[in-house]
Design an enzyme around this catalytic site. Structure first.
Site, PDB file in Angstrom:
ATOM      1  N   ARG A   1       2.564   3.824  17.971  1.00  0.00           N
ATOM      2  CA  ARG A   1       1.148   4.220  17.938  1.00  0.00           C
ATOM      3  C   ARG A   1       0.337   3.475  18.998  1.00  0.00           C
ATOM      4  O   ARG A   1      -0.523   4.058  19.645  1.00  0.00           O
ATOM      5  CB  ARG A   1       0.565   3.974  16.539  1.00  0.00           C
ATOM      6  CG  ARG A   1       1.201   4.829  15.467  1.00  0.00           C
ATOM      7  CD  ARG A   1       0.433   4.745  14.170  1.00  0.00           C
ATOM      8  NE  ARG A   1       1.228   5.206  13.044  1.00  0.00           N
ATOM      9  CZ  ARG A   1       0.736   5.534  11.861  1.00  0.00           C
ATOM     10  NH1 ARG A   1      -0.556   5.457  11.628  1.00  0.00           N
ATOM     11  NH2 ARG A   1       1.530   5.931  10.881  1.00  0.00           N
TER      12      ARG A   1
ATOM     13  N   ARG B   1      -8.137   8.313   4.013  1.00  0.00           N
ATOM     14  CA  ARG B   1      -9.093   7.233   3.723  1.00  0.00           C
ATOM     15  C   ARG B   1      -9.814   6.791   4.978  1.00  0.00           C
ATOM     16  O   ARG B   1     -11.052   6.686   5.006  1.00  0.00           O
ATOM     17  CB  ARG B   1      -8.360   6.035   3.090  1.00  0.00           C
ATOM     18  CG  ARG B   1      -9.234   4.786   2.910  1.00  0.00           C
ATOM     19  CD  ARG B   1      -8.400   3.583   2.524  1.00  0.00           C
ATOM     20  NE  ARG B   1      -7.417   3.232   3.529  1.00  0.00           N
ATOM     21  CZ  ARG B   1      -7.673   2.478   4.603  1.00  0.00           C
ATOM     22  NH1 ARG B   1      -8.890   2.014   4.819  1.00  0.00           N
ATOM     23  NH2 ARG B   1      -6.712   2.196   5.468  1.00  0.00           N
ATOM     24  N   ARG B   2      -9.057   6.519   6.049  1.00  0.00           N
ATOM     25  CA  ARG B   2      -9.679   6.104   7.303  1.00  0.00           C
ATOM     26  C   ARG B   2     -10.532   7.217   7.891  1.00  0.00           C
ATOM     27  O   ARG B   2     -11.657   6.982   8.343  1.00  0.00           O
ATOM     28  CB  ARG B   2      -8.599   5.670   8.295  1.00  0.00           C
ATOM     29  CG  ARG B   2      -7.930   4.356   7.932  1.00  0.00           C
ATOM     30  CD  ARG B   2      -6.704   4.088   8.781  1.00  0.00           C
ATOM     31  NE  ARG B   2      -6.117   2.774   8.486  1.00  0.00           N
ATOM     32  CZ  ARG B   2      -4.847   2.460   8.680  1.00  0.00           C
ATOM     33  NH1 ARG B   2      -4.002   3.364   9.178  1.00  0.00           N
ATOM     34  NH2 ARG B   2      -4.399   1.255   8.386  1.00  0.00           N
TER      35      ARG B   2
ATOM     36  N   CYS C   1      -2.444   9.133  -2.738  1.00  0.00           N
ATOM     37  CA  CYS C   1      -2.730   8.785  -1.353  1.00  0.00           C
ATOM     38  C   CYS C   1      -3.525   9.870  -0.638  1.00  0.00           C
ATOM     39  O   CYS C   1      -4.085   9.647   0.415  1.00  0.00           O
ATOM     40  CB  CYS C   1      -1.442   8.469  -0.591  1.00  0.00           C
ATOM     41  SG  CYS C   1      -0.624   9.891   0.114  1.00  0.00           S
TER      42      CYS C   1
ATOM     43  N   LYS D   1       0.812  -1.219   0.000  1.00  0.00           N
ATOM     44  CA  LYS D   1       0.000   0.000   0.000  1.00  0.00           C
ATOM     45  C   LYS D   1       0.847   1.271   0.000  1.00  0.00           C
ATOM     46  O   LYS D   1       0.335   2.352  -0.295  1.00  0.00           O
ATOM     47  CB  LYS D   1      -0.970   0.004   1.182  1.00  0.00           C
ATOM     48  CG  LYS D   1      -0.343   0.106   2.544  1.00  0.00           C
ATOM     49  CD  LYS D   1      -1.400   0.037   3.643  1.00  0.00           C
ATOM     50  CE  LYS D   1      -0.806   0.134   5.042  1.00  0.00           C
ATOM     51  NZ  LYS D   1      -0.162   1.413   5.310  1.00  0.00           N
ATOM     52  N   ASP D   2       2.154   1.152   0.321  1.00  0.00           N
ATOM     53  CA  ASP D   2       3.043   2.309   0.291  1.00  0.00           C
ATOM     54  C   ASP D   2       3.606   2.587  -1.093  1.00  0.00           C
ATOM     55  O   ASP D   2       4.227   3.637  -1.310  1.00  0.00           O
ATOM     56  CB  ASP D   2       4.219   2.110   1.260  1.00  0.00           C
ATOM     57  CG  ASP D   2       3.802   2.145   2.720  1.00  0.00           C
ATOM     58  OD1 ASP D   2       2.759   2.763   3.022  1.00  0.00           O
ATOM     59  OD2 ASP D   2       4.511   1.553   3.550  1.00  0.00           O
TER      60      ASP D   2
ATOM     61  N   ARG E   1       1.470   9.724  14.242  1.00  0.00           N
ATOM     62  CA  ARG E   1       2.571   9.201  13.447  1.00  0.00           C
ATOM     63  C   ARG E   1       3.382   8.228  14.285  1.00  0.00           C
ATOM     64  O   ARG E   1       3.234   8.135  15.490  1.00  0.00           O
ATOM     65  CB  ARG E   1       3.476  10.350  12.966  1.00  0.00           C
ATOM     66  CG  ARG E   1       2.838  11.299  11.940  1.00  0.00           C
ATOM     67  CD  ARG E   1       2.662  10.657  10.582  1.00  0.00           C
ATOM     68  NE  ARG E   1       3.886  10.003  10.137  1.00  0.00           N
ATOM     69  CZ  ARG E   1       4.931  10.618   9.618  1.00  0.00           C
ATOM     70  NH1 ARG E   1       4.912  11.929   9.460  1.00  0.00           N
ATOM     71  NH2 ARG E   1       6.002   9.947   9.247  1.00  0.00           N
TER      72      ARG E   1
END
Length: 312
Positions: free
Chosen positions: A156, A132-133, A244, A84-85, A150
């Site tokens: 996190r 997106r989230r 993104c 996804k990156d 971050r």
């Protein structure tokens, strides 16, 4: 074709990145026992700058540029990346040589007080650095206050569970937590109808130079079903012309000989959200790519162009 007896990998230094790299090395050595492997740790721009939201920092390339430069300079042969990156358009001279079996692509909620999305208090603070989230959360709970977070997975989680945490909950990918053995901290696995994943989420990619011998060797660990699914998802994103910073989600799953693809585009503030779905028999990656592009065109034809123009 030249015979390759040793490969040098590049990886980021987080526990998750190292887990993924060691996982790929183990798969390769099981497939080719005589192969010698090693890896070098790189610190990317995204790892160094932790006080800026990811979309403002420069998008997907912030975690990949240093590794891609090392590939081109032949300092390394392969780079292990979270798919996804990676941008949907491969950088010149580089290809994805292999995709390993995909982990559950769902997103999860972590709350030190055990809140679910439904039980979070009014105006609760939720940590996420993903448009997106955030967009999908606001679509369901427009009252929530979203705050950037971050750091790597462990950082996190630590921020979320601290007694003095500023967050009532945070959102992370299930895949990273599972790979690191942190499932116990998950409060809720978010259903896909609520939170559709990023295209390619949960898949590990091995990036390499566009070299026949390297690609041939990495094909030993290619997982065909994962490749077909994520190719369709990423083609959906590419077909929308998004990056993104756009709240675009997609998920493809296989049911027998048929793949079902669902795509979603949301307004950044969550006020609008559109889903499109299709099913098709997909036998190879070109067909999967055509499937994804077709669904993207369907979305655009149904009026998503105006929504996509509402960029942050």
């Amino acid at each position: 074709m030249d015979t390759i007896d040793a490969l040098k990998f590049g990886t980021r230094g987080s526990e998750l990145a190292l887990w993924q790299t060691r996982h790929v090395l183990a798969l390769l050595q099981a497939a080719q026992p005589t192969l010698r492997t090693s890896y070098e740790i790189f610190k990317t721009h995204g790892d160094r700058v932790l006080d800026t939201p990811l979309p403002l920092l420069g998008g997907k390339g912030v975690f990949t540029a240093e590794l891609e430069a090392a590939l081109r300079d032949r300092r390394i042969d392969c780079a292990v990346q979270s798919l996804k990156d990676l941008p949907t358009e491969p950088p010149p001279g580089l290809v994805i040589g292999a995709l390993t079996p995909r982990e559950n692509p769902a997103d999860v909620l972590i709350s030190r007080r055990g809140y679910t999305l439904a039980t979070l208090p009014h105006r609760a603070v939720v940590g996420t650095s993903s448009y997106r989230r955030g967009a999908q959360l606001l679509h369901v709970r427009p009252d929530l206050k979203l705050v950037d977070i971050r750091g790597n997975v462990d950082t996190r989680v630590r921020k979320a569970l601290a007694a003095d945490s500023e967050y009532d909950a945070i959102v992370l990918a299930y895949a990273g937590l599972h790979r690191l053995g942190h499932e116990a901290v998950i409060t809720q696995i978010l259903e896909l109808n609520v939170m559709l994943p990023a295209p390619g989420q949960g898949a590990i990619a091995v990036q390499t130079r566009d070299d026949a011998a390297l690609v041939h060797l990495l094909a030993l660990i290619q997982h065909a079903e994962t490749a077909l699914a994520v190719t369709a998802e990423r083609a959906f994103l590419a077909g929308l012309g998004g990056g993104c910073s756009l709240p675009v989600a997609a998920y493809a799953r296989r049911d027998g000989a048929v793949f079902h693809l669902r795509g979603r585009v949301s307004a950044v503030d969550g006020t609008q959200q559109m889903d499109v779905e299709a099913s098709a028999s997909v036998e190879d990656e070109p067909a999967a790519a055509a499937f994804g592009r077709s669904l993207a065109q369907t979305a655009l034809d149904q009026g998503l162009r105006a929504l996509l123009e509402r960029r942050p």
